[in-house]
Design a protein around this motif. Structure first.
Motif, PDB file in Angstrom:
ATOM      1  N   SER A  85     -11.919  69.754  21.308  1.00  0.00           N
ATOM      2  CA  SER A  85     -12.027  70.056  22.736  1.00  0.00           C
ATOM      3  C   SER A  85     -13.241  70.928  23.030  1.00  0.00           C
ATOM      4  O   SER A  85     -13.980  70.672  23.990  1.00  0.00           O
ATOM      5  CB  SER A  85     -10.769  70.761  23.231  1.00  0.00           C
ATOM      6  OG  SER A  85      -9.662  69.925  23.107  1.00  0.00           O
ATOM      7  N   VAL A  86     -13.446  71.953  22.230  1.00  0.00           N
ATOM      8  CA  VAL A  86     -14.598  72.840  22.444  1.00  0.00           C
ATOM      9  C   VAL A  86     -15.902  72.075  22.233  1.00  0.00           C
ATOM     10  O   VAL A  86     -16.828  72.160  23.055  1.00  0.00           O
ATOM     11  CB  VAL A  86     -14.524  74.074  21.516  1.00  0.00           C
ATOM     12  CG1 VAL A  86     -15.818  74.859  21.536  1.00  0.00           C
ATOM     13  CG2 VAL A  86     -13.352  74.963  21.916  1.00  0.00           C
ATOM     14  N   ALA A  87     -15.976  71.311  21.159  1.00  0.00           N
ATOM     15  CA  ALA A  87     -17.202  70.555  20.877  1.00  0.00           C
ATOM     16  C   ALA A  87     -17.452  69.508  21.965  1.00  0.00           C
ATOM     17  O   ALA A  87     -18.591  69.333  22.416  1.00  0.00           O
ATOM     18  CB  ALA A  87     -17.115  69.892  19.504  1.00  0.00           C
ATOM     19  N   ALA A 121     -15.384  72.144  34.956  1.00  0.00           N
ATOM     20  CA  ALA A 121     -15.145  70.931  34.167  1.00  0.00           C
ATOM     21  C   ALA A 121     -14.993  71.282  32.687  1.00  0.00           C
ATOM     22  O   ALA A 121     -14.108  70.758  32.009  1.00  0.00           O
ATOM     23  CB  ALA A 121     -16.281  69.937  34.367  1.00  0.00           C
ATOM     24  N   PHE A 122     -15.830  72.183  32.181  1.00  0.00           N
ATOM     25  CA  PHE A 122     -15.746  72.623  30.786  1.00  0.00           C
ATOM     26  C   PHE A 122     -14.383  73.270  30.519  1.00  0.00           C
ATOM     27  O   PHE A 122     -13.717  72.951  29.523  1.00  0.00           O
ATOM     28  CB  PHE A 122     -16.886  73.602  30.478  1.00  0.00           C
ATOM     29  CG  PHE A 122     -16.840  74.196  29.108  1.00  0.00           C
ATOM     30  CD1 PHE A 122     -17.251  73.464  28.008  1.00  0.00           C
ATOM     31  CD2 PHE A 122     -16.394  75.487  28.904  1.00  0.00           C
ATOM     32  CE1 PHE A 122     -17.215  74.008  26.732  1.00  0.00           C
ATOM     33  CE2 PHE A 122     -16.352  76.046  27.636  1.00  0.00           C
ATOM     34  CZ  PHE A 122     -16.766  75.299  26.552  1.00  0.00           C
ATOM     35  N   LEU A 123     -13.962  74.152  31.412  1.00  0.00           N
ATOM     36  CA  LEU A 123     -12.671  74.820  31.233  1.00  0.00           C
ATOM     37  C   LEU A 123     -11.508  73.836  31.337  1.00  0.00           C
ATOM     38  O   LEU A 123     -10.511  73.963  30.617  1.00  0.00           O
ATOM     39  CB  LEU A 123     -12.526  75.954  32.246  1.00  0.00           C
ATOM     40  CG  LEU A 123     -13.489  77.128  32.049  1.00  0.00           C
ATOM     41  CD1 LEU A 123     -13.346  78.130  33.192  1.00  0.00           C
ATOM     42  CD2 LEU A 123     -13.252  77.798  30.714  1.00  0.00           C
ATOM     43  N   ALA A 124     -11.630  72.837  32.207  1.00  0.00           N
ATOM     44  CA  ALA A 124     -10.579  71.818  32.320  1.00  0.00           C
ATOM     45  C   ALA A 124     -10.487  71.002  31.037  1.00  0.00           C
ATOM     46  O   ALA A 124      -9.383  70.674  30.584  1.00  0.00           O
ATOM     47  CB  ALA A 124     -10.862  70.905  33.516  1.00  0.00           C
ATOM     48  N   ILE A 125     -11.635  70.689  30.437  1.00  0.00           N
ATOM     49  CA  ILE A 125     -11.636  69.961  29.165  1.00  0.00           C
ATOM     50  C   ILE A 125     -10.937  70.788  28.093  1.00  0.00           C
ATOM     51  O   ILE A 125     -10.119  70.265  27.324  1.00  0.00           O
ATOM     52  CB  ILE A 125     -13.078  69.609  28.750  1.00  0.00           C
ATOM     53  CG1 ILE A 125     -13.647  68.520  29.669  1.00  0.00           C
ATOM     54  CG2 ILE A 125     -13.130  69.163  27.286  1.00  0.00           C
ATOM     55  CD1 ILE A 125     -15.139  68.308  29.525  1.00  0.00           C
ATOM     56  N   LEU A 126     -11.225  72.076  28.039  1.00  0.00           N
ATOM     57  CA  LEU A 126     -10.582  72.944  27.047  1.00  0.00           C
ATOM     58  C   LEU A 126      -9.074  73.039  27.275  1.00  0.00           C
ATOM     59  O   LEU A 126      -8.292  72.939  26.325  1.00  0.00           O
ATOM     60  CB  LEU A 126     -11.191  74.345  27.082  1.00  0.00           C
ATOM     61  CG  LEU A 126     -12.645  74.492  26.677  1.00  0.00           C
ATOM     62  CD1 LEU A 126     -13.043  75.963  26.671  1.00  0.00           C
ATOM     63  CD2 LEU A 126     -12.906  73.880  25.332  1.00  0.00           C
ATOM     64  N   LEU A 127      -8.675  73.227  28.515  1.00  0.00           N
ATOM     65  CA  LEU A 127      -7.251  73.364  28.825  1.00  0.00           C
ATOM     66  C   LEU A 127      -6.488  72.076  28.534  1.00  0.00           C
ATOM     67  O   LEU A 127      -5.433  72.098  27.890  1.00  0.00           O
ATOM     68  CB  LEU A 127      -7.070  73.768  30.290  1.00  0.00           C
ATOM     69  CG  LEU A 127      -5.645  73.991  30.757  1.00  0.00           C
ATOM     70  CD1 LEU A 127      -5.009  75.134  29.978  1.00  0.00           C
ATOM     71  CD2 LEU A 127      -5.624  74.292  32.240  1.00  0.00           C
ATOM     72  N   GLN A 128      -7.026  70.951  28.988  1.00  0.00           N
ATOM     73  CA  GLN A 128      -6.359  69.670  28.720  1.00  0.00           C
ATOM     74  C   GLN A 128      -6.310  69.389  27.223  1.00  0.00           C
ATOM     75  O   GLN A 128      -5.296  68.922  26.710  1.00  0.00           O
ATOM     76  CB  GLN A 128      -7.094  68.532  29.428  1.00  0.00           C
ATOM     77  CG  GLN A 128      -6.869  68.501  30.903  1.00  0.00           C
ATOM     78  CD  GLN A 128      -7.648  67.371  31.563  1.00  0.00           C
ATOM     79  OE1 GLN A 128      -8.608  66.848  31.003  1.00  0.00           O
ATOM     80  NE2 GLN A 128      -7.228  67.006  32.756  1.00  0.00           N
ATOM     81  N   GLY A 129      -7.394  69.677  26.523  1.00  0.00           N
ATOM     82  CA  GLY A 129      -7.433  69.437  25.082  1.00  0.00           C
ATOM     83  C   GLY A 129      -6.419  70.289  24.338  1.00  0.00           C
ATOM     84  O   GLY A 129      -5.746  69.811  23.413  1.00  0.00           O
ATOM     85  N   ALA A 130      -6.288  71.546  24.749  1.00  0.00           N
ATOM     86  CA  ALA A 130      -5.331  72.437  24.083  1.00  0.00           C
ATOM     87  C   ALA A 130      -3.892  71.986  24.328  1.00  0.00           C
ATOM     88  O   ALA A 130      -3.080  71.934  23.397  1.00  0.00           O
ATOM     89  CB  ALA A 130      -5.533  73.867  24.568  1.00  0.00           C
TER      90      ALA A 130
END
Length: 156
Positions: A85-87, A121-130
């Motif tokens: 998710s971070v990458a 968008a970056f934070l949403a990607i991290l949250l959804q991924g987690a």
């Protein structure tokens, strides 16, 4: 790397980066095909993450000769999801720098409307991924847990 030296963290980092690479390739193909604005296609990233998490847990179990402690298997799955998710989040930022019109396409269809920034968008990607990664890992561990795993046994 020697199988005896594999830890949940090293395994999670390795498979997390491989999973992120697959997600970036898929996202790049979606951009080039003109499908980046179709938010429903972004959910295929979760399928890619599920495959990466399952491969990471299976590799870790194989390295432990099928004697994988449950929490270590869980840790490698969560680590894989977090790293991917971070990458992928950072790769998304790079993609928006290469193709600046991507954010305009996403704005038109996103629930956040025009308040959507690269940071959000970056934070949403991290949250959804987690969140999705933790759920995928819990489900996958039911399949990959050791056959002699009996968490209730011994409790009176």
């Amino acid at each position: 790397m020697n199988n005896a030296q594999i830890t949940p963290e090293t395994n999670g980092i390795r498979y997390g980066l491989l999973t992120a690479a697959a997600m970036v390739v898929y996202f790049s193909v979606a951009i080039l095909a003109g499908l980046a604005d179709r938010i429903e296609f972004s959910f295929l990233n979760f399928a890619i993450m599920a495959i990466g998490v399952c491969l990471a847990i299976a590799n870790f179990k194989r390295a432990k000769r099928d004697r994988m402690p449950y929490l270590q298997g869980f840790a490698t799955g969560v680590m894989t999801a977090a790293i991917s998710s971070v990458a992928f989040g950072f790769a998304f930022i790079v993609c928006t720098l290469i193709w600046p019109n991507i954010m305009d396409q996403i704005h038109a269809r996103d629930l956040f409307g025009f308040d959507l920034s690269i940071t959000i968008a970056f934070l949403a990607i991290l949250l959804q991924g987690a969140m999705v990664g933790a759920i995928i890992t819990l489900v996958a561990m039911q399949y990959f847990k050791s056959p002699d795993h009996k968490p209730i046994e011994g409790i009176e």
